[in-house]
Design an enzyme around this catalytic site. Structure first.
Site, PDB file in Angstrom:
ATOM      1  N   TYR A 143       0.822  -1.211   0.000  1.00 61.83           N
ATOM      2  CA  TYR A 143       0.000   0.000   0.000  1.00 61.83           C
ATOM      3  C   TYR A 143       0.859   1.266   0.000  1.00 61.83           C
ATOM      4  CZ  TYR A 143      -4.033  -2.939   1.151  1.00 61.83           C
ATOM      5  OH  TYR A 143      -5.018  -3.893   1.127  1.00 61.83           O
ATOM      6  N   ASP A 251      -5.002  -7.026   5.797  1.00 60.31           N
ATOM      7  CA  ASP A 251      -6.255  -6.329   5.511  1.00 60.31           C
ATOM      8  C   ASP A 251      -7.356  -7.355   5.243  1.00 60.31           C
ATOM      9  OD1 ASP A 251      -8.061  -4.380   4.877  1.00 60.31           O
ATOM     10  OD2 ASP A 251      -7.022  -3.623   3.111  1.00 60.31           O
ATOM     11  N   ASP A 255     -10.284  -8.929   8.174  1.00 60.02           N
ATOM     12  CA  ASP A 255     -11.721  -8.780   7.903  1.00 60.02           C
ATOM     13  C   ASP A 255     -12.397 -10.147   7.904  1.00 60.02           C
ATOM     14  OD1 ASP A 255     -11.823  -6.069   7.750  1.00 60.02           O
ATOM     15  OD2 ASP A 255     -12.612  -5.978   5.710  1.00 60.02           O
TER      16      ASP A 255
END
Ligand code: NAD
Length: 370
Positions: A143, A251, A255
């Protein structure tokens, strides 16, 4: 009663202030009944700060957060601010805090409370008693890696590209957080990457192996490819204790893991920075849910994720483990008593609003402290 623990509260937007209000009552209870008190300051962030101060977070708020021992964050955002340019979006508040406080390790517990076992989409026998912790690196990896961009090639086609990059020290610092956590839990750490197809993953595996041998020989370290980890989390999630992984895989996997519990309004998180010479580290605690604009102002939001975020703050910033246990048990007992906010409502339970749920937690705390 010494009030030397500095806490900055940033309720934010939408349901943030509503659920934070219930935390205030828990804090008052702790001062009254446990002689634990804080120097508390509060500030605007997100859309609320944009409206009043013209920016989602001021430099002063950032400085106050850096000076505090811990930050308790609510949630930011809402449709009324969606049209603002990227630099003025409410979400900039949390991104700046993470970046400027050097918060690199995101801790997300995925715990299934027995009374909510049917909220999971997985079978009860698969998730019963689930208690895992995912540690995700948050300021590096693909990222943030350079080079990145979208280029137009000579043939007129476009090319989008990002770079996954981790240095030894970046892997070691998040690795240490995960090893230390494992030591305080079940002593088992699973390090996750794609060493089979990515050099960055290969280095990750090598660095984690050496770190384990050198500094944490007592912790049982295993390695797993990220795709297999996703599958194993659904197949048999209880095989894990602590999982550590980079930004992108973290990430997705965090989740996935949180949804094993089936209830967004129940899930806290912590993001930690590196310890300084005195052992103090920057830390921010927040529920994983957002500002829930669809239910804001209705008094029906579930306050438990915010209250459980405060319990994490007690545990990880102040080592007040007994007090954190008390709060977590109180939340669990409230659920066992059959009270439910709308998001976790089930047949045969009593539907209550934010305030009554908060009140019930205080009643449970009273019972435990009696
Ligand atoms: P959300 O988490 O706010 O809501 C998703 C759904 O879950 C909604 O139906 C909501 O009503 C429900 N929900 C969430 N928390 C709940 C609670 N405590 N009790 C009961 N129901 C709850 O996610 P979203 O709708 O995708 O985003 C809304 C806004 O929040 C957006 O502006 C987004 O950018 C922002 N957001 C902020 C953060 C943060 O502050 N860290 C995180 C995620 C989203």
């Amino acid at each position: 009663m010494a009030a030397n623990k500095k806490m900055l509260m940033l309720p934010g937007d939408g349901i943030g202030p509503e659920v934070m209000h219930e935390v205030r009552r828990v804090i008052d209870w702790m001062a009254r009944r446990r002689a634990v008190s804080f120097d508390i300051s509060e500030d605007l962030v997100g859309g609320a700060a944009m409206d009043v101060k013209g920016t989602p977070i001021t430099d002063k708020t950032i400085a106050d957060a850096a000076a505090a021992d811990a930050v308790l964050f609510g949630s930011v955002g809402g449709p009324q601010w969606d049209k603002l340019g990227f630099d003025n979006r409410p979400e900039i508040a949390i991104l700046r805090l993470r970046k400027e406080l050097g918060l690199f390790a995101n801790l997300r517990p995925a715990v299934v409370f027995d009374p909510l076992i049917n909220a999971s989409t997985l079978r009860p026998d698969v998730v019963q008693g689930l208690d895992i912790m995912i540690v995700r690196e948050t300021v590096g990896g693909v990222y943030f890696g350079e080079p990145r961009g979208i280029e137009t090639l000579a043939n007129g086609e476009q090319k989008g590209f990002n770079t996954d990059v981790y240095t030894t020290s970046e892997i070691e610092r998040v690795g240490r957080v995960a090893f230390e956590l494992a030591r305080k839990r079940g002593n088992k750490l699973c390090s996750v990457e794609k060493a089979n197809v990515m050099e960055c993953g290969l280095l990750w595996r090598q660095v984690m192996t050496k770190l384990g041998e050198r500094e944490f020989p007592d912790v049982q370290l295993s390695h797993m490819y990220a795709d297999n980890c996703a599958m194993q989390l659904v197949r048999n999630p209880r095989q894990f204790d602590v999982i550590v992984t980079g930004n992108l895989f973290g990430d997705l996997l965090s989740d996935l893991a949180s949804m094993l519990t089936g209830s967004l309004g129940m899930l806290p998180s912590a993001t930690l920075g590196a310890p300084d010479a005195t052992g103090k580290r920057h830390a921010l605690y927040e529920p994983i849910h957002g500002s829930a604009p669809d239910i804001a102002g209705k008094g029906i939001a579930n306050p438990l994720a915010q209250i459980l975020s405060f319990a994490m703050l007690l545990r990880y910033s102040f080592e007040l483990n007994e007090d954190a246990d008390l709060i977590e048990r109180a939340c669990s007992n409230v659920l066992a008593s059959g009270l439910r906010t709308a998001d976790i409502m089930a047949e045969g339970c009593a539907r209550v609003g934010t305030h009554v749920m908060g009140e019930a937690v205080i009643r449970e705390l009273d019972k435990q402290a009696a």
